[in-house]
Write a protein that holds these residues in place. Structure first.
Motif, PDB file in Angstrom:
ATOM      1  N   ASP A 143       0.824  -1.209   0.000  1.00 57.12           N
ATOM      2  CA  ASP A 143       0.000   0.000   0.000  1.00 57.12           C
ATOM      3  C   ASP A 143       0.860   1.262   0.000  1.00 57.12           C
ATOM      4  O   ASP A 143       0.532   2.243  -0.665  1.00 57.12           O
ATOM      5  CB  ASP A 143      -0.951   0.011   1.198  1.00 57.12           C
ATOM      6  CG  ASP A 143      -2.077  -1.009   1.062  1.00 57.12           C
ATOM      7  OD1 ASP A 143      -2.494  -1.278  -0.082  1.00 57.12           O
ATOM      8  OD2 ASP A 143      -2.528  -1.530   2.100  1.00 57.12           O
ATOM      9  N   ASP A 144       1.966   1.239   0.764  1.00 58.57           N
ATOM     10  CA  ASP A 144       2.868   2.399   0.797  1.00 58.57           C
ATOM     11  C   ASP A 144       3.458   2.671  -0.591  1.00 58.57           C
ATOM     12  O   ASP A 144       3.497   3.809  -1.051  1.00 58.57           O
ATOM     13  CB  ASP A 144       4.017   2.180   1.787  1.00 58.57           C
ATOM     14  CG  ASP A 144       3.570   2.161   3.240  1.00 58.57           C
ATOM     15  OD1 ASP A 144       2.473   2.685   3.534  1.00 58.57           O
ATOM     16  OD2 ASP A 144       4.333   1.604   4.068  1.00 58.57           O
ATOM     17  N   LEU A 145       3.922   1.601  -1.248  1.00 55.36           N
ATOM     18  CA  LEU A 145       4.511   1.766  -2.580  1.00 55.36           C
ATOM     19  C   LEU A 145       3.469   2.276  -3.569  1.00 55.36           C
ATOM     20  O   LEU A 145       3.747   3.163  -4.376  1.00 55.36           O
ATOM     21  CB  LEU A 145       5.127   0.456  -3.077  1.00 55.36           C
ATOM     22  CG  LEU A 145       5.736   0.496  -4.474  1.00 55.36           C
ATOM     23  CD1 LEU A 145       6.820   1.578  -4.585  1.00 55.36           C
ATOM     24  CD2 LEU A 145       6.298  -0.868  -4.851  1.00 55.36           C
ATOM     25  N   ALA A 146       2.261   1.751  -3.485  1.00 55.28           N
ATOM     26  CA  ALA A 146       1.193   2.201  -4.380  1.00 55.28           C
ATOM     27  C   ALA A 146       0.907   3.684  -4.169  1.00 55.28           C
ATOM     28  O   ALA A 146       0.753   4.440  -5.135  1.00 55.28           O
ATOM     29  CB  ALA A 146      -0.069   1.372  -4.152  1.00 55.28           C
ATOM     30  N   ALA A 147       0.866   4.112  -2.908  1.00 51.86           N
ATOM     31  CA  ALA A 147       0.607   5.528  -2.610  1.00 51.86           C
ATOM     32  C   ALA A 147       1.712   6.408  -3.177  1.00 51.86           C
ATOM     33  O   ALA A 147       1.445   7.479  -3.747  1.00 51.86           O
ATOM     34  CB  ALA A 147       0.487   5.733  -1.101  1.00 51.86           C
ATOM     35  N   MET A 148       2.964   5.965  -3.049  1.00 54.38           N
ATOM     36  CA  MET A 148       4.081   6.738  -3.596  1.00 54.38           C
ATOM     37  C   MET A 148       4.001   6.805  -5.123  1.00 54.38           C
ATOM     38  O   MET A 148       4.250   7.857  -5.716  1.00 54.38           O
ATOM     39  CB  MET A 148       5.413   6.110  -3.167  1.00 54.38           C
ATOM     40  CG  MET A 148       5.684   6.227  -1.675  1.00 54.38           C
ATOM     41  SD  MET A 148       7.144   5.292  -1.177  1.00 54.38           S
ATOM     42  CE  MET A 148       8.421   6.308  -1.888  1.00 54.38           C
ATOM     43  N   ALA A 149       3.641   5.689  -5.745  1.00 51.52           N
ATOM     44  CA  ALA A 149       3.538   5.649  -7.206  1.00 51.52           C
ATOM     45  C   ALA A 149       2.398   6.540  -7.696  1.00 51.52           C
ATOM     46  O   ALA A 149       2.498   7.162  -8.756  1.00 51.52           O
ATOM     47  CB  ALA A 149       3.351   4.210  -7.689  1.00 51.52           C
ATOM     48  N   ALA A 166       5.277   1.269 -14.493  1.00 55.41           N
ATOM     49  CA  ALA A 166       6.582   0.690 -14.154  1.00 55.41           C
ATOM     50  C   ALA A 166       7.582   1.794 -13.842  1.00 55.41           C
ATOM     51  O   ALA A 166       8.364   1.697 -12.892  1.00 55.41           O
ATOM     52  CB  ALA A 166       7.078  -0.196 -15.285  1.00 55.41           C
ATOM     53  N   GLN A 167       7.559   2.874 -14.625  1.00 57.59           N
ATOM     54  CA  GLN A 167       8.466   3.994 -14.388  1.00 57.59           C
ATOM     55  C   GLN A 167       8.137   4.670 -13.060  1.00 57.59           C
ATOM     56  O   GLN A 167       9.042   5.031 -12.310  1.00 57.59           O
ATOM     57  CB  GLN A 167       8.398   5.005 -15.531  1.00 57.59           C
ATOM     58  CG  GLN A 167       9.431   6.114 -15.417  1.00 57.59           C
ATOM     59  CD  GLN A 167      10.854   5.601 -15.491  1.00 57.59           C
ATOM     60  OE1 GLN A 167      11.254   5.024 -16.485  1.00 57.59           O
ATOM     61  NE2 GLN A 167      11.624   5.797 -14.438  1.00 57.59           N
ATOM     62  N   ALA A 168       6.856   4.828 -12.748  1.00 59.01           N
ATOM     63  CA  ALA A 168       6.455   5.430 -11.472  1.00 59.01           C
ATOM     64  C   ALA A 168       6.901   4.560 -10.296  1.00 59.01           C
ATOM     65  O   ALA A 168       7.339   5.080  -9.261  1.00 59.01           O
ATOM     66  CB  ALA A 168       4.942   5.645 -11.433  1.00 59.01           C
ATOM     67  N   LEU A 169       6.823   3.238 -10.444  1.00 49.10           N
ATOM     68  CA  LEU A 169       7.290   2.337  -9.391  1.00 49.10           C
ATOM     69  C   LEU A 169       8.795   2.464  -9.204  1.00 49.10           C
ATOM     70  O   LEU A 169       9.287   2.537  -8.077  1.00 49.10           O
ATOM     71  CB  LEU A 169       6.906   0.890  -9.717  1.00 49.10           C
ATOM     72  CG  LEU A 169       5.425   0.559  -9.686  1.00 49.10           C
ATOM     73  CD1 LEU A 169       5.170  -0.829 -10.256  1.00 49.10           C
ATOM     74  CD2 LEU A 169       4.878   0.678  -8.274  1.00 49.10           C
ATOM     75  N   ALA A 170       9.527   2.507 -10.315  1.00 49.40           N
ATOM     76  CA  ALA A 170      10.984   2.661 -10.236  1.00 49.40           C
ATOM     77  C   ALA A 170      11.345   3.988  -9.572  1.00 49.40           C
ATOM     78  O   ALA A 170      12.209   4.032  -8.683  1.00 49.40           O
ATOM     79  CB  ALA A 170      11.599   2.565 -11.627  1.00 49.40           C
ATOM     80  N   ASP A 171      10.670   5.057  -9.967  1.00 50.03           N
ATOM     81  CA  ASP A 171      10.933   6.367  -9.361  1.00 50.03           C
ATOM     82  C   ASP A 171      10.613   6.350  -7.868  1.00 50.03           C
ATOM     83  O   ASP A 171      11.357   6.920  -7.070  1.00 50.03           O
ATOM     84  CB  ASP A 171      10.110   7.458 -10.059  1.00 50.03           C
ATOM     85  CG  ASP A 171      10.548   7.711 -11.485  1.00 50.03           C
ATOM     86  OD1 ASP A 171      11.654   7.260 -11.883  1.00 50.03           O
ATOM     87  OD2 ASP A 171       9.772   8.349 -12.229  1.00 50.03           O
ATOM     88  N   SER A 172       9.531   5.703  -7.496  1.00 49.22           N
ATOM     89  CA  SER A 172       9.143   5.623  -6.085  1.00 49.22           C
ATOM     90  C   SER A 172      10.174   4.852  -5.273  1.00 49.22           C
ATOM     91  O   SER A 172      10.420   5.164  -4.105  1.00 49.22           O
ATOM     92  CB  SER A 172       7.781   4.941  -5.948  1.00 49.22           C
ATOM     93  OG  SER A 172       6.783   5.700  -6.592  1.00 49.22           O
TER      94      SER A 172
END
Length: 153
Positions: A26-32, A59-65
């Protein structure tokens, strides 16, 4: 319905990087989401299970997060893989094909080694993919050489 996400996306790498960063799904999703991705913790769960693959912007948003390059979320494979070059340059198949003036289906066949790129488009493709012409030609040759031979059953 076929999943049209980033086929080279690594579920294992995502899980490893997320847990190393001490983030919940959930934390990663919020950051993305702050980076424009439309995901929830359940999406992260599906990505980590390998049941879904994210689209390139996600995928880019996840990598950036996670503060890693996109390459860190791709499965380990040949570094000269044409698809990998495209993803690292931030292009979707359709956007790159459009910029090159060819159909998306044609670019897909080129990535899989089933079709060749016109010589007149090699220099532009190399520029768009942020590689040298020689690197692109090696990748295209490798794609052609890696496809299984067609034969009779």
């Amino acid at each position: 319905m076929a999943n049209r996400g980033v086929s080279a996306f690594s579920a294992t790498a995502l899980r490893r990087l997320r847990t190393t960063a001490s983030l919940s799904q959930d934390d990663l999703a919020a950051m993305a989401r702050t980076r424009g991705a439309r995901v929830a913790g359940t999406h992260i769960c599906l990505y980590e299970q390998g049941r879904r693959k994210p689209q390139l912007p996600t995928a880019q948003a996840l990598a950036d997060s996670l503060r890693v390059p996109l390459d860190a979320l791709l499965s380990t494979g040949r570094s000269d893989d044409v698809q990998r070059l495209r993803l690292l340059a931030g292009w979707s198949q359709s956007a790159l094909a459009h910029r090159l003036g060819i159909a998306q289906a044609r670019w897909s066949r080129i990535e899989r080694g089933l079709s060749s790129l016109d010589e007149s488009k090699v220099r532009l493709a190399a520029e768009l993919l942020k590689v040298t012409v020689e690197q692109l030609l090696r990748s295209l040759d490798a794609a052609t050489g890696s496809r299984p031979p067609r034969g009779r059953r």
